[in-house]
Motif scaffolding. Structure first.
Motif, mmCIF file in Angstrom:
data_model
loop_
_atom_site.group_PDB
_atom_site.id
_atom_site.type_symbol
_atom_site.label_atom_id
_atom_site.label_comp_id
_atom_site.label_asym_id
_atom_site.label_seq_id
_atom_site.Cartn_x
_atom_site.Cartn_y
_atom_site.Cartn_z
ATOM 1 N N GLY A 49 3.191 -1.483 -3.171
ATOM 2 C CA GLY A 49 1.672 -1.982 -2.809
ATOM 3 C C GLY A 49 0.817 -0.880 -3.186
ATOM 4 O O GLY A 49 1.017 -0.121 -3.887
ATOM 5 N N TRP A 83 -4.881 -8.485 -2.970
ATOM 6 C CA TRP A 83 -3.348 -8.355 -2.268
ATOM 7 C C TRP A 83 -3.231 -8.894 -0.863
ATOM 8 O O TRP A 83 -4.118 -9.145 -0.204
ATOM 9 C CB TRP A 83 -3.058 -6.853 -1.987
ATOM 10 C CG TRP A 83 -2.973 -6.027 -3.169
ATOM 11 C CD1 TRP A 83 -3.759 -5.400 -4.024
ATOM 12 C CD2 TRP A 83 -1.370 -5.653 -3.687
ATOM 13 N NE1 TRP A 83 -3.408 -4.907 -4.933
ATOM 14 C CE2 TRP A 83 -1.826 -4.783 -4.684
ATOM 15 C CE3 TRP A 83 -0.357 -5.850 -3.405
ATOM 16 C CZ2 TRP A 83 -0.835 -4.305 -5.858
ATOM 17 C CZ3 TRP A 83 0.885 -5.380 -4.314
ATOM 18 C CH2 TRP A 83 0.571 -4.711 -5.466
ATOM 19 N N TYR A 85 -1.197 -8.905 2.597
ATOM 20 C CA TYR A 85 -0.209 -8.099 3.439
ATOM 21 C C TYR A 85 0.423 -9.008 4.396
ATOM 22 O O TYR A 85 -0.351 -9.293 5.223
ATOM 23 C CB TYR A 85 -0.939 -6.811 3.705
ATOM 24 C CG TYR A 85 -0.092 -5.799 4.309
ATOM 25 C CD1 TYR A 85 1.042 -5.410 3.701
ATOM 26 C CD2 TYR A 85 -0.412 -5.053 5.287
ATOM 27 C CE1 TYR A 85 1.631 -4.249 4.073
ATOM 28 C CE2 TYR A 85 0.125 -4.038 5.953
ATOM 29 C CZ TYR A 85 1.406 -3.534 5.351
ATOM 30 O OH TYR A 85 2.120 -2.614 5.843
ATOM 31 N N TRP A 94 5.742 -5.894 7.440
ATOM 32 C CA TRP A 94 4.638 -6.277 6.782
ATOM 33 C C TRP A 94 5.234 -6.062 5.284
ATOM 34 O O TRP A 94 5.978 -5.135 4.894
ATOM 35 C CB TRP A 94 3.454 -5.360 7.115
ATOM 36 C CG TRP A 94 2.713 -5.654 8.244
ATOM 37 C CD1 TRP A 94 3.062 -4.915 9.555
ATOM 38 C CD2 TRP A 94 1.840 -6.799 8.546
ATOM 39 N NE1 TRP A 94 2.385 -5.742 10.616
ATOM 40 C CE2 TRP A 94 1.165 -6.681 9.856
ATOM 41 C CE3 TRP A 94 1.005 -7.750 7.809
ATOM 42 C CZ2 TRP A 94 0.587 -7.423 10.458
ATOM 43 C CZ3 TRP A 94 0.207 -8.458 8.163
ATOM 44 C CH2 TRP A 94 -0.338 -8.464 9.783
ATOM 45 N N TRP A 96 3.931 -6.392 0.908
ATOM 46 C CA TRP A 96 2.744 -6.547 -0.027
ATOM 47 C C TRP A 96 3.322 -7.663 -0.953
ATOM 48 O O TRP A 96 4.354 -7.681 -1.621
ATOM 49 C CB TRP A 96 2.422 -5.306 -0.738
ATOM 50 C CG TRP A 96 1.848 -4.291 0.054
ATOM 51 C CD1 TRP A 96 2.496 -2.835 0.615
ATOM 52 C CD2 TRP A 96 0.538 -4.082 0.272
ATOM 53 N NE1 TRP A 96 1.839 -2.479 1.375
ATOM 54 C CE2 TRP A 96 0.445 -2.914 1.351
ATOM 55 C CE3 TRP A 96 -0.658 -4.935 0.117
ATOM 56 C CZ2 TRP A 96 -0.957 -2.529 1.619
ATOM 57 C CZ3 TRP A 96 -1.706 -4.714 0.672
ATOM 58 C CH2 TRP A 96 -1.845 -3.452 1.489
#
Length: 167
Positions: A49, A83, A85, A94, A96
């Motif tokens: 991420g 991005w 999430y 979670w 990415w």
């Protein structure tokens, strides 16, 4: 980095309908975005991420499948990178996913955030039949009014629908 919180009560949601509307969003020219799942600028890799991205906010879909997604904008050396999430309820964590980018020389942070979101949602609307989000879970860099304008840029037909019960 701000971690998204999933609101567990309607009282924790930001105002949804009666919000101040920002000015319309003028698209920079040129604005050569690249959109798609796991899209990253050539030579750029962030396997875990982004580092210190800006939190745009979080929306939720609850039509036929519940999906909670927070959006972030990352400033890489030469690009703005959008991005997702998203919450994986199968693994209860979670995850990415990079979903698009544009050269930094073509847009300010605000312009990149707005137009990458619009481009991404338009692509998802065409490709996956993505519908308008159910509600805004959290605001961040975007106010509720800005989220609404981004959504209406992609799904203008929503503005013509009567409010749902409870809105």
């Amino acid at each position: 980095m701000k971690r998204p919180q999933i609101p567990m009560s309607p009282s924790l949601l930001p105002q949804q309908r009666i919000v101040g509307m920002p000015d319309t969003f003028e698209r920079p020219n040129p604005f050569e975005s690249v959109i798609g799942m796991d899209e990253m600028p050539p030579g750029v890799r962030y396997p875990k991420g982004p580092h210190n991205p800006d939190y745009l906010g979080q929306v939720e879909w609850a039509s036929n499948l519940i999906r909670v997604v927070a959006f972030y904008l990352h400033r890489s050396r030469r690009h703005w990178v959008l991005w997702e999430y998203w919450y994986d309820d199968n693994w209860e964590r979670w995850e990415w996913t990079s979903v698009g980018y544009v050269p930094r020389e073509q847009a300010s942070m605000r312009e990149a955030a707005i137009h990458l979101m619009i481009d991404y949602w338009r692509a998802e609307k065409l490709k996956r039949k993505l519908e308008h989000y159910g509600w805004i879970n959290e605001t961040g860099y975007f106010s509720a009014g800005e989220w609404r304008m981004v959504g209406l840029s992609v799904w203008p037909e929503v503005a013509k629908q009567p409010p749902r019960e409870g809105d």
